[in-house]
Write an enzyme that holds these catalytic residues in place. Structure first.
Site, PDB file in Angstrom:
ATOM      1  N   GLY A   1       0.807  -1.223   0.000  1.00 21.87           N
ATOM      2  CA  GLY A   1       0.000   0.000   0.000  1.00 21.87           C
ATOM      3  C   GLY A   1       0.835   1.267   0.000  1.00 21.87           C
ATOM      4  O   GLY A   1       0.440   2.271   0.589  1.00 21.87           O
ATOM      5  N   ALA A   2       1.980   1.252  -0.667  1.00 19.52           N
ATOM      6  CA  ALA A   2       2.850   2.451  -0.704  1.00 19.52           C
ATOM      7  C   ALA A   2       2.670   3.239  -1.995  1.00 19.52           C
ATOM      8  O   ALA A   2       3.458   4.140  -2.280  1.00 19.52           O
ATOM      9  CB  ALA A   2       4.308   2.046  -0.526  1.00 19.52           C
TER      10      ALA A   2
ATOM     11  N   TYR B   1     -15.420  -3.500   7.423  1.00 19.75           N
ATOM     12  CA  TYR B   1     -14.151  -2.799   7.613  1.00 19.75           C
ATOM     13  C   TYR B   1     -13.749  -2.803   9.094  1.00 19.75           C
ATOM     14  O   TYR B   1     -12.601  -3.106   9.424  1.00 19.75           O
ATOM     15  CB  TYR B   1     -14.276  -1.364   7.092  1.00 19.75           C
ATOM     16  CG  TYR B   1     -13.009  -0.575   7.274  1.00 19.75           C
ATOM     17  CD1 TYR B   1     -11.882  -0.840   6.482  1.00 19.75           C
ATOM     18  CD2 TYR B   1     -12.911   0.406   8.255  1.00 19.75           C
ATOM     19  CE1 TYR B   1     -10.706  -0.130   6.667  1.00 19.75           C
ATOM     20  CE2 TYR B   1     -11.735   1.118   8.434  1.00 19.75           C
ATOM     21  CZ  TYR B   1     -10.641   0.851   7.643  1.00 19.75           C
ATOM     22  OH  TYR B   1      -9.465   1.543   7.825  1.00 19.75           O
TER      23      TYR B   1
ATOM     24  N   SER C   1      -6.815   0.319  12.893  1.00 18.32           N
ATOM     25  CA  SER C   1      -7.649   1.535  12.941  1.00 18.32           C
ATOM     26  C   SER C   1      -8.482   1.550  14.209  1.00 18.32           C
ATOM     27  O   SER C   1      -8.891   0.497  14.713  1.00 18.32           O
ATOM     28  CB  SER C   1      -8.585   1.586  11.739  1.00 18.32           C
ATOM     29  OG  SER C   1      -9.489   2.661  11.875  1.00 18.32           O
TER      30      SER C   1
ATOM     31  N   GLY D   1      -1.532   7.460  -0.269  1.00 23.91           N
ATOM     32  CA  GLY D   1      -1.883   7.755   1.113  1.00 23.91           C
ATOM     33  C   GLY D   1      -0.792   7.586   2.149  1.00 23.91           C
ATOM     34  O   GLY D   1       0.347   8.021   1.976  1.00 23.91           O
ATOM     35  N   ILE D   2      -1.174   6.933   3.241  1.00 24.18           N
ATOM     36  CA  ILE D   2      -0.307   6.787   4.418  1.00 24.18           C
ATOM     37  C   ILE D   2       0.964   6.011   4.063  1.00 24.18           C
ATOM     38  O   ILE D   2       2.069   6.403   4.440  1.00 24.18           O
ATOM     39  CB  ILE D   2      -1.109   6.063   5.535  1.00 24.18           C
ATOM     40  CG1 ILE D   2      -2.269   6.960   5.985  1.00 24.18           C
ATOM     41  CG2 ILE D   2      -0.216   5.675   6.697  1.00 24.18           C
ATOM     42  CD1 ILE D   2      -3.406   6.213   6.681  1.00 24.18           C
ATOM     43  N   GLY D   3       0.800   4.915   3.338  1.00 24.47           N
ATOM     44  CA  GLY D   3       1.958   4.092   2.972  1.00 24.47           C
ATOM     45  C   GLY D   3       2.925   4.821   2.064  1.00 24.47           C
ATOM     46  O   GLY D   3       4.152   4.685   2.200  1.00 24.47           O
TER      47      GLY D   3
HETATM   48  N1  LIG Z   1      -7.375   7.016   5.724  1.00 26.12           N
HETATM   49  C1  LIG Z   1      -7.799   6.800   6.960  1.00 26.12           C
HETATM   50  O1  LIG Z   1      -8.506   7.658   7.577  1.00 26.12           O
HETATM   51  C2  LIG Z   1      -7.428   5.538   7.688  1.00 26.12           C
HETATM   52  C3  LIG Z   1      -7.776   5.446   9.054  1.00 26.12           C
HETATM   53  C4  LIG Z   1      -7.424   4.278   9.735  1.00 26.12           C
HETATM   54  C5  LIG Z   1      -6.753   3.264   9.085  1.00 26.12           C
HETATM   55  N2  LIG Z   1      -6.445   3.388   7.750  1.00 26.12           N
HETATM   56  C6  LIG Z   1      -5.731   2.297   7.099  1.00 26.12           C
HETATM   57  O2  LIG Z   1      -4.576   2.801   6.469  1.00 26.12           O
HETATM   58  C7  LIG Z   1      -4.160   1.891   5.453  1.00 26.12           C
HETATM   59  C8  LIG Z   1      -3.765   2.675   4.218  1.00 26.12           C
HETATM   60  O3  LIG Z   1      -4.913   3.333   3.722  1.00 26.12           O
HETATM   61  P1  LIG Z   1      -4.877   4.814   3.110  1.00 26.12           P
HETATM   62  O4  LIG Z   1      -5.742   5.636   3.974  1.00 26.12           O
HETATM   63  O5  LIG Z   1      -3.478   5.242   2.851  1.00 26.12           O
HETATM   64  O6  LIG Z   1      -5.722   4.539   1.768  1.00 26.12           O
HETATM   65  P2  LIG Z   1      -5.366   4.639   0.195  1.00 26.12           P
HETATM   66  O7  LIG Z   1      -4.852   5.996  -0.131  1.00 26.12           O
HETATM   67  O8  LIG Z   1      -6.604   4.164  -0.481  1.00 26.12           O
HETATM   68  O9  LIG Z   1      -4.186   3.576  -0.006  1.00 26.12           O
HETATM   69  C9  LIG Z   1      -4.457   2.194   0.023  1.00 26.12           C
HETATM   70  C10 LIG Z   1      -3.270   1.444  -0.519  1.00 26.12           C
HETATM   71  O10 LIG Z   1      -3.549   0.041  -0.480  1.00 26.12           O
HETATM   72  C11 LIG Z   1      -3.364  -0.504  -1.792  1.00 26.12           C
HETATM   73  N3  LIG Z   1      -4.287  -1.616  -2.025  1.00 26.12           N
HETATM   74  C12 LIG Z   1      -5.610  -1.672  -1.771  1.00 26.12           C
HETATM   75  N4  LIG Z   1      -6.107  -2.845  -2.163  1.00 26.12           N
HETATM   76  C13 LIG Z   1      -5.084  -3.564  -2.688  1.00 26.12           C
HETATM   77  C14 LIG Z   1      -4.984  -4.851  -3.280  1.00 26.12           C
HETATM   78  N5  LIG Z   1      -6.039  -5.660  -3.439  1.00 26.12           N
HETATM   79  N6  LIG Z   1      -3.765  -5.264  -3.688  1.00 26.12           N
HETATM   80  C15 LIG Z   1      -2.686  -4.467  -3.566  1.00 26.12           C
HETATM   81  N7  LIG Z   1      -2.709  -3.232  -3.023  1.00 26.12           N
HETATM   82  C16 LIG Z   1      -3.915  -2.787  -2.587  1.00 26.12           C
HETATM   83  C17 LIG Z   1      -3.661   0.659  -2.722  1.00 26.12           C
HETATM   84  O11 LIG Z   1      -3.130   0.407  -4.025  1.00 26.12           O
HETATM   85  P3  LIG Z   1      -3.582   1.276  -5.323  1.00 26.12           P
HETATM   86  O12 LIG Z   1      -2.727   2.520  -5.308  1.00 26.12           O
HETATM   87  O13 LIG Z   1      -3.303   0.374  -6.458  1.00 26.12           O
HETATM   88  O14 LIG Z   1      -5.039   1.605  -5.156  1.00 26.12           O
HETATM   89  C18 LIG Z   1      -2.969   1.789  -1.983  1.00 26.12           C
HETATM   90  O15 LIG Z   1      -1.585   1.755  -2.187  1.00 26.12           O
HETATM   91  C19 LIG Z   1      -5.321   0.908   5.261  1.00 26.12           C
HETATM   92  O16 LIG Z   1      -5.005  -0.312   5.917  1.00 26.12           O
HETATM   93  C20 LIG Z   1      -6.483   1.580   5.983  1.00 26.12           C
HETATM   94  O17 LIG Z   1      -7.408   0.651   6.492  1.00 26.12           O
HETATM   95  C21 LIG Z   1      -6.768   4.504   7.042  1.00 26.12           C
END
Ligand SMILES: NC(=O)c1ccc[n+]([C@@H]2O[C@H](COP(=O)([O-])OP(=O)(O)OC[C@H]3O[C@@H](n4cnc5c(N)ncnc54)[C@H](OP(=O)(O)O)[C@@H]3O)[C@@H](O)[C@H]2O)c1
Length: 281
Positions: A10-11, A164, A139, A14-16
């Site tokens: 997930g890099a 979720y 989360s 977003g966060i990653g």
């Molecule tokens: N944002 C928040 O408020 C929040 C709060 C609490 C926890 N989190 C957690 O933080 C983590 C990162 O989320 P984010 O907020 O940074 O969201 P994001 O911007 O949507 O990033 C998600 C990342 O996961 C990858 N991904 C999703 N499904 C995948 C799959 N089937 N195979 C391979 N890669 C996949 C995406 O790849 P693509 O670039 O190809 O889409 C992207 O790199 C998640 O575990 C989420 O549950 C987020």
């Protein structure tokens, strides 16, 4: 972080993405697991700008599919003689219930089973590289969720947010059981809540939920803020030896009582092994 190799999911967003860039700035070498070639190429290009000359890498997998997680873990283990850190971070929310080719509900498969199976596939490398760290993005959405072992795939009463929340509860239970199993090996396992962060998270989930998330993001943290605890857990000497904890704002916090249920953690582990085909039938 010079000389450290970090496997991160997930890099590409977003966060990653921000965490990977911060860690590259500290001279770590990143090995990305990504599903989209152009997004991965863009992520690698940004890492190269942050700290030129480090041979970052990428492996491709759709983390919702067990066969792909198993394959990519094998490829990485074969290519990397040492892995100092594994950051399980990729995650998603699905507004409507869908089932993967493995018969698993998509949220459970992507947000929990991928963490479980990738960690299992890289376990030996992490042990050989000790001291090593595993960090799982969880989360605070886990609060109020409970696992139903009679229906882990949520075939009844599905809601996107409900699935979720359960998957994020799984992340904490998995981390606790993993830490227990790794005790004394020099490999630690922690998880964290990044805060509510304005990323691409939820954008694809569909329906009113996606709209509500978009609106709420007006008040959300920046990805840079959201990545801070992940970077802290990956890089800070302060957390060397700390294991089995749930962090928020770079400090350990107490998760819900359901997330501290060690019997549920053991049961989830056994069930995940069975679903991943890691147990003899
Ligand atoms: N944002 C928040 O408020 C929040 C709060 C609490 C926890 N989190 C957690 O933080 C983590 C990162 O989320 P984010 O907020 O940074 O969201 P994001 O911007 O949507 O990033 C998600 C990342 O996961 C990858 N991904 C999703 N499904 C995948 C799959 N089937 N195979 C391979 N890669 C996949 C995406 O790849 P693509 O670039 O190809 O889409 C992207 O790199 C998640 O575990 C989420 O549950 C987020």
């Amino acid at each position: 972080m010079l000389g450290k190799t970090i496997v991160i999911t997930g890099a590409t967003s977003g966060i990653g993405q921000v965490a990977a860039e911060e860690l590259a700035a500290q001279s770590a070498r990143l090995v990305l697991v990504a599903r989209d070639k152009s997004r991965a190429a863009a992520a690698l290009a940004r890492l190269e700008v942050v700290r030129p000359g480090i041979a970052h890498g990428v492996h491709y997998a759709d983390l919702s599919r067990l066969s792909e997680v198993r394959r990519v873990a094998g490829e990485i283990a074969a290519a990397e003689p040492r892995i100092d850190l594994l950051l399980n971070n990729a995650g998603a929310l699905f507004g409507a219930r869908k089932v993967t080719e493995d018969g698993l509900e998509f949220t459970f498969a992507t947000n929990h089973m991928a963490y479980f199976l990738l960690t299992s596939g890289l376990r030996e490398r992490l042990l050989q590289s000790a001291p090593a760290r595993i960090v799982n993005t969880a989360s605070d959405a886990h609060r109020g969720a409970r696992l139903d072992f009679g229906d882990l795939q949520m075939s009844r009463g599905y809601t996107g947010f409900g699935a979720y929340r359960r998957s994020k509860l799984c992340n904490i239970l998995f981390t606790r059981e993993l830490a227990r199993r790794l005790a004394g090996t020099g490999v630690t396992a922690n998880c964290f809540h990044p805060g509510f962060v304005a990323t691409r998270f939820g954008d694809q989930s569909g329906g009113w939920g996606a709209l509500a998330i978009r609106l709420a993001k007006i008040m959300a943290l920046s990805p840079a803020e959201g990545a801070k605890t992940l970077v802290h857990l990956a890089a800070s000497p302060e957390v060397a030896g700390v294991t089995g904890e749930y962090f928020h704002r770079s400090r350990p916090v107490v998760p819900s009582s359901a997330a501290r249920d060690d019997e549920a953690a053991r049961r989830l582990w056994a069930e995940s092994e069975r679903l991943a085909g890691l147990l003899p039938v």
